[in-house]
Scaffold this active site. Sequence first.
Site, PDB file in Angstrom:
ATOM      1  N   LYS A  36     -55.033  12.435   9.509  1.00 51.47           N
ATOM      2  CA  LYS A  36     -53.789  12.162   8.774  1.00 51.47           C
ATOM      3  C   LYS A  36     -52.554  12.157   9.682  1.00 51.47           C
ATOM      4  O   LYS A  36     -51.593  11.453   9.404  1.00 51.47           O
ATOM      5  CB  LYS A  36     -53.601  13.178   7.645  1.00 51.47           C
ATOM      6  CG  LYS A  36     -54.514  12.909   6.451  1.00 51.47           C
ATOM      7  CD  LYS A  36     -54.058  13.674   5.222  1.00 51.47           C
ATOM      8  CE  LYS A  36     -54.887  13.313   3.997  1.00 51.47           C
ATOM      9  NZ  LYS A  36     -56.242  13.893   4.044  1.00 51.47           N
ATOM     10  N   SER A  67     -63.577  12.670  10.232  1.00 50.49           N
ATOM     11  CA  SER A  67     -62.136  12.598   9.924  1.00 50.49           C
ATOM     12  C   SER A  67     -61.385  13.913  10.111  1.00 50.49           C
ATOM     13  O   SER A  67     -60.192  13.903  10.376  1.00 50.49           O
ATOM     14  CB  SER A  67     -61.939  12.085   8.501  1.00 50.49           C
ATOM     15  OG  SER A  67     -62.648  12.880   7.572  1.00 50.49           O
ATOM     16  N   GLU A 127     -45.667  13.427  -1.862  1.00 53.79           N
ATOM     17  CA  GLU A 127     -46.398  14.356  -2.713  1.00 53.79           C
ATOM     18  C   GLU A 127     -47.571  14.882  -1.902  1.00 53.79           C
ATOM     19  O   GLU A 127     -47.937  14.313  -0.872  1.00 53.79           O
ATOM     20  CB  GLU A 127     -46.938  13.627  -3.949  1.00 53.79           C
ATOM     21  CG  GLU A 127     -48.237  12.846  -3.721  1.00 53.79           C
ATOM     22  CD  GLU A 127     -48.073  11.627  -2.832  1.00 53.79           C
ATOM     23  OE1 GLU A 127     -46.923  11.128  -2.715  1.00 53.79           O
ATOM     24  OE2 GLU A 127     -49.072  11.167  -2.259  1.00 53.79           O
TER      25      GLU A 127
HETATM   26  C1  PLP Z   1     -57.349  13.426   3.306  1.00 51.17           C
HETATM   27  C2  PLP Z   1     -58.641  13.440   4.008  1.00 51.17           C
HETATM   28  C3  PLP Z   1     -59.622  12.441   3.781  1.00 51.17           C
HETATM   29  C4  PLP Z   1     -59.487  11.367   2.744  1.00 51.17           C
HETATM   30  O1  PLP Z   1     -58.457  10.464   2.949  1.00 51.17           O
HETATM   31  P1  PLP Z   1     -58.697   8.943   3.365  1.00 51.17           P
HETATM   32  O2  PLP Z   1     -57.372   8.332   3.138  1.00 51.17           O
HETATM   33  O3  PLP Z   1     -59.764   8.379   2.495  1.00 51.17           O
HETATM   34  O4  PLP Z   1     -59.102   8.941   4.790  1.00 51.17           O
HETATM   35  C5  PLP Z   1     -60.774  12.472   4.555  1.00 51.17           C
HETATM   36  N1  PLP Z   1     -60.995  13.436   5.472  1.00 51.17           N
HETATM   37  C6  PLP Z   1     -60.088  14.419   5.700  1.00 51.17           C
HETATM   38  C7  PLP Z   1     -60.406  15.450   6.724  1.00 51.17           C
HETATM   39  C8  PLP Z   1     -58.890  14.449   4.989  1.00 51.17           C
HETATM   40  O5  PLP Z   1     -57.993  15.426   5.221  1.00 51.17           O
END
Ligand code: PLP
Length: 399
Positions: free
Chosen positions: A94, A383, A116
């Site tokens: 993010k 992610s 938000e």
């Molecule tokens: C917020 C989040 C997601 C989901 O968000 P996407 O916009 O679909 O990428 C996935 N993995 C983590 C670690 C997150 O914090």
Amino acid sequence: MTDNTCNMPDENGYFGEYGGQIIPPHLVDIMNEINDAYDTVSQTDAFQDELNKLYATYVGRPSPIYFAERLTEKIGGARIFLKREDLNHTGAHKINHCLGEALLAKYMGKTKVLAETGAGQHGVALATACALVGIECEIHMGEVDIQKEHPNVTKMKILGCKLVSVSRGTKTLKDAVDSAFEEYLKDPVNSIYAIGSVVGPHPFPKIVRDFQSIVGREAREQFLAAEGKLPDTLIACVGGGSNAMGLFSEFLNDESVKMIGIEPAGKGLETSEHAATLTLGSKGSLHGFECYNLQDTEGNTLPVYSIASGLDYPGVGPQHCHLKDIKRATYASIDDAECLDAFMQLSRLEGIIPALESAHAVAHAMKIAKDMSAEETILVNLSGRGDKDADFVAEHLSL
Ligand SMILES: *Cc1c(COP(=O)(O)O)cnc(C)c1O
């Protein structure tokens, strides 16, 4: 594959049938101003140089690609690689788009960034970026979520953002969106809205995708350098879809590369407790854009659930909807039990504790790798890291 998947959205903000600006006319003007400013500012050398320098010296980019050798051995079949977005400052992907959004605000001469947050992940990443850039940050969060997400709430306070507790409606994410957007509309000249994924009205899905595309650009180059060829399959989890879109965007024209987005099946697709929007949803509009939606027959948005709070969104980014329809990407789902199994396996075989969101993608890789040959490769977008989920998992599994 023609180039049309890369030159999207069109000038009205559509990816095929999805996206657009499903908002009142006076808002269209405001959104178009952001779009024009973004198209101009983001192309300047000054902006790109500053952003890339911060990616390198602040976020710690490029994030490595790691061959998960013990996991691969255990599963058998295709070799599994991880793009380590969990190693970024703040622990997830993010920060890539939050930094871009905060810098964009600065270059546009805004004095305040508004957003938000649900579980607080977007709030923390944005508050971090705003502290760095030196711009005021105001985050709206439902009262219920504030009580649940203590560590993230504390972090936001330490980082100096103004946290607004939202006590209307269900006191959760949806109400926080409405509240933050209302506040933004009071002064759209001096403030800017910073969305948390590839969702919302045009131009947000485009802006967030572009900032996240650093993941795909790096991954493509790194994988080619290490393996001399592209990966056979990409896998990423999909909440709103930003980490998946960031990885996928740079491989759209590589026809040999399969792309799979993973949604949360929660307690099962046959129950009402999941957030498998692309798998079970239908076309509708939500939060100012058209996309697949989980809705009842009258078009009311259904409640959603996932063990991973970052994945429980009833809509999904418009470009994913388009990629599904033209069959350039496919979407599958992983339930809570499979997610927890992958969470534990990755932790114990590789010493990497993944976010529960990311564990959905790992679980699907484990599922399909065994039916692939040892010459084939899978690249998973990891992610985020799982520190935020460790206590919950330990309690859930009685460790
Ligand atoms: C917020 C989040 C997601 C989901 O968000 P996407 O916009 O679909 O990428 C996935 N993995 C983590 C670690 C997150 O914090």
